[in-house]
Design a protein around this motif. Sequence first.
Motif, PDB file in Angstrom:
ATOM      1  N   ASP A 159      56.397  88.801  48.475  1.00  0.00           N
ATOM      2  CA  ASP A 159      55.317  89.789  48.476  1.00  0.00           C
ATOM      3  C   ASP A 159      54.900  90.103  49.906  1.00  0.00           C
ATOM      4  O   ASP A 159      54.666  89.203  50.713  1.00  0.00           O
ATOM      5  N   LYS A 160      54.803  91.379  50.245  1.00  0.00           N
ATOM      6  CA  LYS A 160      54.551  91.775  51.639  1.00  0.00           C
ATOM      7  C   LYS A 160      53.192  91.318  52.147  1.00  0.00           C
ATOM      8  O   LYS A 160      53.000  91.153  53.354  1.00  0.00           O
ATOM      9  N   PHE A 161      52.238  91.098  51.236  1.00  0.00           N
ATOM     10  CA  PHE A 161      50.904  90.705  51.693  1.00  0.00           C
ATOM     11  C   PHE A 161      50.778  89.195  51.865  1.00  0.00           C
ATOM     12  O   PHE A 161      49.978  88.711  52.645  1.00  0.00           O
ATOM     13  N   HIS A 162      51.585  88.428  51.119  1.00  0.00           N
ATOM     14  CA  HIS A 162      51.456  86.981  51.165  1.00  0.00           C
ATOM     15  C   HIS A 162      52.624  86.291  51.867  1.00  0.00           C
ATOM     16  O   HIS A 162      52.511  85.161  52.293  1.00  0.00           O
ATOM     17  N   GLY A 163      53.754  87.001  51.972  1.00  0.00           N
ATOM     18  CA  GLY A 163      54.896  86.425  52.645  1.00  0.00           C
ATOM     19  C   GLY A 163      55.350  85.157  51.944  1.00  0.00           C
ATOM     20  O   GLY A 163      55.238  84.999  50.739  1.00  0.00           O
ATOM     21  N   LEU A 164      55.885  84.218  52.755  1.00  0.00           N
ATOM     22  CA  LEU A 164      56.268  82.918  52.217  1.00  0.00           C
ATOM     23  C   LEU A 164      55.057  82.015  52.277  1.00  0.00           C
ATOM     24  O   LEU A 164      54.617  81.610  53.344  1.00  0.00           O
ATOM     25  N   ALA A 165      54.522  81.670  51.130  1.00  0.00           N
ATOM     26  CA  ALA A 165      53.300  80.861  51.107  1.00  0.00           C
ATOM     27  C   ALA A 165      53.591  79.392  51.327  1.00  0.00           C
ATOM     28  O   ALA A 165      52.766  78.663  51.873  1.00  0.00           O
ATOM     29  N   ASP A 166      54.752  78.929  50.919  1.00  0.00           N
ATOM     30  CA  ASP A 166      55.091  77.513  50.995  1.00  0.00           C
ATOM     31  C   ASP A 166      55.734  77.198  52.338  1.00  0.00           C
ATOM     32  O   ASP A 166      56.763  77.778  52.696  1.00  0.00           O
ATOM     33  N   GLN A 167      55.126  76.269  53.095  1.00  0.00           N
ATOM     34  CA  GLN A 167      55.606  75.963  54.434  1.00  0.00           C
ATOM     35  C   GLN A 167      57.019  75.396  54.423  1.00  0.00           C
ATOM     36  O   GLN A 167      57.845  75.740  55.265  1.00  0.00           O
ATOM     37  N   GLU A 168      57.314  74.529  53.461  1.00  0.00           N
ATOM     38  CA  GLU A 168      58.660  73.952  53.415  1.00  0.00           C
ATOM     39  C   GLU A 168      59.704  75.024  53.135  1.00  0.00           C
ATOM     40  O   GLU A 168      60.811  74.978  53.676  1.00  0.00           O
ATOM     41  N   THR A 169      59.362  75.995  52.307  1.00  0.00           N
ATOM     42  CA  THR A 169      60.295  77.083  52.043  1.00  0.00           C
ATOM     43  C   THR A 169      60.554  77.890  53.310  1.00  0.00           C
ATOM     44  O   THR A 169      61.673  78.355  53.544  1.00  0.00           O
ATOM     45  N   LYS A 170      59.550  78.036  54.142  1.00  0.00           N
ATOM     46  CA  LYS A 170      59.750  78.726  55.422  1.00  0.00           C
ATOM     47  C   LYS A 170      60.789  78.014  56.265  1.00  0.00           C
ATOM     48  O   LYS A 170      61.640  78.643  56.904  1.00  0.00           O
ATOM     49  N   TYR A 171      60.706  76.678  56.299  1.00  0.00           N
ATOM     50  CA  TYR A 171      61.674  75.911  57.079  1.00  0.00           C
ATOM     51  C   TYR A 171      63.058  75.936  56.438  1.00  0.00           C
ATOM     52  O   TYR A 171      64.075  76.053  57.125  1.00  0.00           O
ATOM     53  N   ARG A 172      63.084  75.835  55.104  1.00  0.00           N
ATOM     54  CA  ARG A 172      64.360  75.729  54.401  1.00  0.00           C
ATOM     55  C   ARG A 172      65.076  77.077  54.346  1.00  0.00           C
ATOM     56  O   ARG A 172      66.310  77.133  54.441  1.00  0.00           O
ATOM     57  N   GLN A 173      64.304  78.152  54.181  1.00  0.00           N
ATOM     58  CA  GLN A 173      64.878  79.497  54.120  1.00  0.00           C
ATOM     59  C   GLN A 173      64.405  80.286  55.348  1.00  0.00           C
ATOM     60  O   GLN A 173      63.698  81.285  55.230  1.00  0.00           O
ATOM     61  N   ARG A 174      64.778  79.796  56.508  1.00  0.00           N
ATOM     62  CA  ARG A 174      64.311  80.405  57.751  1.00  0.00           C
ATOM     63  C   ARG A 174      64.708  81.868  57.836  1.00  0.00           C
ATOM     64  O   ARG A 174      63.985  82.690  58.424  1.00  0.00           O
ATOM     65  N   TYR A 175      65.836  82.231  57.230  1.00  0.00           N
ATOM     66  CA  TYR A 175      66.288  83.616  57.268  1.00  0.00           C
ATOM     67  C   TYR A 175      65.257  84.544  56.630  1.00  0.00           C
ATOM     68  O   TYR A 175      65.011  85.648  57.110  1.00  0.00           O
ATOM     69  N   VAL A 176      64.622  84.100  55.533  1.00  0.00           N
ATOM     70  CA  VAL A 176      63.591  84.922  54.894  1.00  0.00           C
ATOM     71  C   VAL A 176      62.323  84.917  55.743  1.00  0.00           C
ATOM     72  O   VAL A 176      61.664  85.946  55.909  1.00  0.00           O
ATOM     73  N   ASP A 177      61.995  83.763  56.290  1.00  0.00           N
ATOM     74  CA  ASP A 177      60.826  83.649  57.160  1.00  0.00           C
ATOM     75  C   ASP A 177      60.938  84.617  58.332  1.00  0.00           C
ATOM     76  O   ASP A 177      59.971  85.286  58.706  1.00  0.00           O
ATOM     77  N   LEU A 178      62.124  84.717  58.923  1.00  0.00           N
ATOM     78  CA  LEU A 178      62.325  85.616  60.063  1.00  0.00           C
ATOM     79  C   LEU A 178      62.199  87.083  59.645  1.00  0.00           C
ATOM     80  O   LEU A 178      61.681  87.909  60.399  1.00  0.00           O
ATOM     81  N   ILE A 179      62.665  87.396  58.457  1.00  0.00           N
ATOM     82  CA  ILE A 179      62.530  88.773  57.977  1.00  0.00           C
ATOM     83  C   ILE A 179      61.070  89.156  57.805  1.00  0.00           C
ATOM     84  O   ILE A 179      60.634  90.238  58.203  1.00  0.00           O
TER      85      ILE A 179
END
Length: 509
Positions: A159-179
Amino acid sequence: MTTDLQEQAAAPDENKIIAERRAKLAAIREQGVAFPNDFKPQHKAADLHAQYGEKSREELEAAPVTVVLAGRMMLKREAGKKAAFATLQDSSGLKADGRIQIYATLDLTGEAAMAALHHYDLGDILGVVGTLFKTKTDELTIKVSELRLITKSLRPLPDKFHGLADQETKYRQRYVDLIMNEETRRTFKARTAAISSMRRFMEKNEFMEVETPMLHAIPGGAAAKPFITHHNALDMQMFLRIAPELYLKRLVVGGFDRVFEINRNFRNEGVSVRHNPEFTMMEFYAAYTDYHWLMDFTEAIIRQAAIDAHGTATLTYGGRELDLAKPFHRLTIVEAINKYAPGYTPEQLTDVEFIKKELLKFGVKPFATAGLGALQLALFEETAEAQLWEPTYIIDYPVEVSPLARASDTREGITERFELFMVGREIANGFSELNDAEDQSARFLSQVAAKDAGDEEAMFYDADYIRALEYGMPPAGGCGIGIDRLMMIITDSPNIRDVLLFPHLRREE
């Protein structure tokens, strides 16, 4: 972290979306090439904003600018079948100027392209050709004459307003975090800028960049527990590098007076907000220097890296100012204890039994072989280290915890060694190098005894390194700077995983 119920609720929706997108891809495959590789973008969004962002609508109309650009579609707003706005994001820029709006119309873009755009999804990578203009709200926009799908995205973006809410998911799926996250992209661009700055600084000062082995027959150069592996062809146990130090100093023996390496190291130790099993350091050695010169030089490297990555040497970390422009402080271990944990008497700080009892209050049980210097260091780590906010060199470490450092010529039991601390954590470690082969041999033997007594981090005896010293190494100074921890400070990141593109995590269930 998301709960199991949240994941279960989200999964059906996501699976349905993925299935719909796969069906779209199947239809595209039937039409021809699904993943074309013949579109060559010629422009970047940030460059267009920089060059044309201040031009008026009239100026752009008077001198039309043709643009060929590719980017990921992050927003789409359709006005029926005749017109649509979308926002493309490419690799340029640190903030919003890495994005640019496009405007497609039935008349200019064409019926087929408009119909295709209607079916494109957020996350798809598009190629556009068009001309620049300004909207009524003065937003720089590309009026699209050609539109192509370059890559079909099969998974929905968060979701464009909330992004990746889970910190571990940000680390695990860094490609999505960067997008999704500008802040993440900014952090890693700053990291690259800092490392480039350090490399330029070293080359400017006549250091030669080198590469040394990452597989070692003997783990050396630091007090740390190594990762162990096996080389099948040679049928021998090997260790992942814990530090490049002994190899770099072999090069100084060989006649390279100034060498440095930006290196990956591996230590089989705990994971925390400041520790990752795999980390990056810059380690360097300069012949005919000592630890006083090293402290000045290291300070200059770090200050310049902060300026080049952050724009200024005055930082904010965790809401508190940190000024790297000021001269760094210098304290001995005992001076730091007296300053940050006042109340100990000089007699107490030289009383081995008193310090042992004091350390027990902090839950620290020293090794039986620990002498006064090691005990003072342990007490410093428990009472003063975390309070060293401003950049501070702790100097003159004891011989027993500094097996590779040159001993002081004037103070018995002390070495010419420092560690640099800021925001309560170690950033760098350096010293005048021990170039006396016989002294180094005796120090290694003491480390072997400590290892036999149960210290897993004590060093091995490296006979080849002793042989190298026996050929003669000039007096030298050497230092290692922890790049990951430095980047935490420069980018105001609370966790080391925030400055590692792909940090180590537990296996995904």
